[in-house]
Design a protein around this motif. Structure first.
Motif, mmCIF file in Angstrom:
data_model
loop_
_atom_site.group_PDB
_atom_site.id
_atom_site.type_symbol
_atom_site.label_atom_id
_atom_site.label_comp_id
_atom_site.label_asym_id
_atom_site.label_seq_id
_atom_site.Cartn_x
_atom_site.Cartn_y
_atom_site.Cartn_z
ATOM 1 N N ASN A 1 5.607 10.333 0.097
ATOM 2 C CA ASN A 1 5.075 9.008 -0.184
ATOM 3 C C ASN A 1 5.907 7.920 0.491
ATOM 4 O O ASN A 1 7.141 7.925 0.409
ATOM 5 C CB ASN A 1 5.038 8.766 -1.698
ATOM 6 N N PHE A 2 5.191 7.007 1.131
ATOM 7 C CA PHE A 2 5.811 5.848 1.782
ATOM 8 C C PHE A 2 5.190 4.583 1.198
ATOM 9 O O PHE A 2 3.994 4.543 0.891
ATOM 10 C CB PHE A 2 5.575 5.879 3.292
ATOM 11 N N CYS B 1 3.813 11.318 12.069
ATOM 12 C CA CYS B 1 4.598 12.126 13.000
ATOM 13 C C CYS B 1 6.053 12.238 12.559
ATOM 14 O O CYS B 1 6.725 13.237 12.838
ATOM 15 C CB CYS B 1 4.518 11.542 14.407
ATOM 16 N N TYR B 2 6.536 11.236 11.858
ATOM 17 C CA TYR B 2 7.907 11.264 11.336
ATOM 18 C C TYR B 2 8.030 12.221 10.154
ATOM 19 O O TYR B 2 9.055 12.899 9.984
ATOM 20 C CB TYR B 2 8.307 9.842 10.927
ATOM 21 N N ALA B 3 6.980 12.309 9.336
ATOM 22 C CA ALA B 3 7.054 13.096 8.105
ATOM 23 C C ALA B 3 6.726 14.568 8.317
ATOM 24 O O ALA B 3 7.265 15.423 7.603
ATOM 25 C CB ALA B 3 6.118 12.504 7.046
ATOM 26 N N ILE C 1 0.861 -1.177 0.000
ATOM 27 C CA ILE C 1 0.000 0.000 0.000
ATOM 28 C C ILE C 1 0.898 1.228 0.000
ATOM 29 O O ILE C 1 2.037 1.189 0.473
ATOM 30 C CB ILE C 1 -0.961 0.043 1.206
ATOM 31 N N VAL C 2 0.399 2.310 -0.559
ATOM 32 C CA VAL C 2 1.123 3.577 -0.605
ATOM 33 C C VAL C 2 0.458 4.539 0.366
ATOM 34 O O VAL C 2 -0.754 4.755 0.304
ATOM 35 C CB VAL C 2 1.131 4.168 -2.026
ATOM 36 N N LEU C 3 1.247 5.085 1.266
ATOM 37 C CA LEU C 3 0.774 6.094 2.218
ATOM 38 C C LEU C 3 1.309 7.444 1.772
ATOM 39 O O LEU C 3 2.522 7.672 1.774
ATOM 40 C CB LEU C 3 1.243 5.767 3.632
ATOM 41 N N ARG C 4 0.403 8.329 1.387
ATOM 42 C CA ARG C 4 0.774 9.662 0.917
ATOM 43 C C ARG C 4 0.443 10.679 2.007
ATOM 44 O O ARG C 4 -0.726 10.984 2.261
ATOM 45 C CB ARG C 4 0.029 10.000 -0.367
ATOM 46 N N LEU D 1 14.351 14.104 5.061
ATOM 47 C CA LEU D 1 13.854 13.269 6.150
ATOM 48 C C LEU D 1 14.883 12.273 6.674
ATOM 49 O O LEU D 1 14.838 11.896 7.847
ATOM 50 C CB LEU D 1 12.600 12.503 5.701
ATOM 51 N N VAL D 2 15.786 11.835 5.838
ATOM 52 C CA VAL D 2 16.765 10.833 6.249
ATOM 53 C C VAL D 2 17.969 11.531 6.871
ATOM 54 O O VAL D 2 18.611 12.380 6.231
ATOM 55 C CB VAL D 2 17.202 9.957 5.064
#
Length: 307
Positions: free
Chosen positions: A160-161, A222-224, A93-96, A183-184
């Motif tokens: 996008n994850f 929360c990370y993004a 699944i793609v989490l946007r 982010l990284v």
């Protein structure tokens, strides 16, 4: 060989000298290579390369299948404010996560209606409101969100994850598909690896704790986003208002079940979640009563009798 035979928990990997061993940096995979040149042995052992994986614990594959089944359920939901979920395959699944949810155009704000009913509007069992929405939907339907790798990398309005539960890894993993540089966090001597999974506490604890997809989603949002939203599962009520009565009953009912599961996890936003549940529950039963009144009306009965 004697040590292997004496230990029932051991297995002989190769029949010859093991010349090389390599472990995967992220996944439970190990590669071993054996073989050497023999000039006097008429039956030398063949050169061999083997890949070993960590055996799944009892019930681990069942847990992974249940995790992905929950992911499919979340992927069918629409109406979140800070993110959207799209089903890519049975294992992905793609989490946007939206960078600016208040100013980002979203295709899921438009209800998707079947084009096969446009020419049979007089035979549709629906309220007048629904018929009006369907009649006007032809000119405002939008193309679904493209979840291909090229489209995800070109997306500038969302982060996008990829959440995947591949059977060969026996554990869910999350990959970042955009915004790697922002982010990284890397050490001065470390190079950026875009194919490396994201280090998440929920994923690292998945084998030992009851981790659900909504737990992973909370951590990803929360990370993004900086700062964190007060409620990662905040709803976009404009989406539900644009739906027909029939679609709204189904959409609000499915969303209520998801919010109930999220509320039982006791996140930091539980109190706000409870308020959303109450508001959406009121809207759900209001639409349900309106639909029930229409089905009991003479207009609905006349429509059914004429078919």
């Amino acid at each position: 060989n004697a040590l292997v035979q004496d230990d029932p928990n051991s297995v002989q990997a190769h029949g010859d000298l093991v010349a090389g061993i390599s472990s995967h940096p992220y996944y439970p995979l190990l590669a071993t290579a054996s073989g050497q040149r023999r000039f006097c042995d008429p039956n030398p052992a063949p050169n061999c390369l083997r890949v070993w994986s960590d055996n799944a614990a009892p019930g681990e594959m069942t847990r992974l299948n249940q995790f992905m089944a929950d992911c499919m359920s979340v992927g069918a939901l629409r109406g979140f404010k800070h993110f959207s979920v799209y089903i890519r395959s049975r294992e992905e699944i793609v989490l946007r996560v939206l960078k600016d949810p208040d100013n980002t155009p979203r295709s899921d704000l438009v209800p998707v209606c079947s084009s096969a009913i446009y020419d049979r509007m007089d035979r549709v069992h629906a309220s007048d409101e629904t018929k009006h929405v369907i009649s006007n939907a032809r000119n405002r339907m939008e193309r679904p969100f493209d979840v291909s790798d090229a489209s995800l990398e070109a997306d500038t309005e969302g982060i996008n994850f990829l959440i995947a539960g591949y059977q060969r890894y026996r554990c869910p993993y999350v990959w970042l598909r955009t915004d790697h540089t922002s982010l990284v966090q890397l050490r001065p001597d470390e190079a950026l690896d875009c194919d490396a999974p994201v280090e998440l506490n929920t994923v690292n604890c998945w084998r030992n704790y009851d981790i659900r997809p909504w737990d992973v989603i909370v951590e990803i949002v929360c990370y993004a986003l900086d700062p964190w939203p007060e409620n990662p599962f905040a709803l976009d009520y404009a989406y539900f208002e644009k739906l027909t009565v029939e679609e709204r009953v189904v959409a609000t009912g499915a969303m209520l079940e998801f919010l109930r599961r999220a509320y039982l996890r006791r996140y930091f936003c539980s109190e706000i979640l409870l308020e959303d549940i109450k508001r959406l529950q009121h809207q759900h039963f209001h639409c349900l009563n309106a639909l029930r009144e229409y089905q009991q009306s003479t207009v609905f009965r006349e429509t059914v009798s004429n078919i």
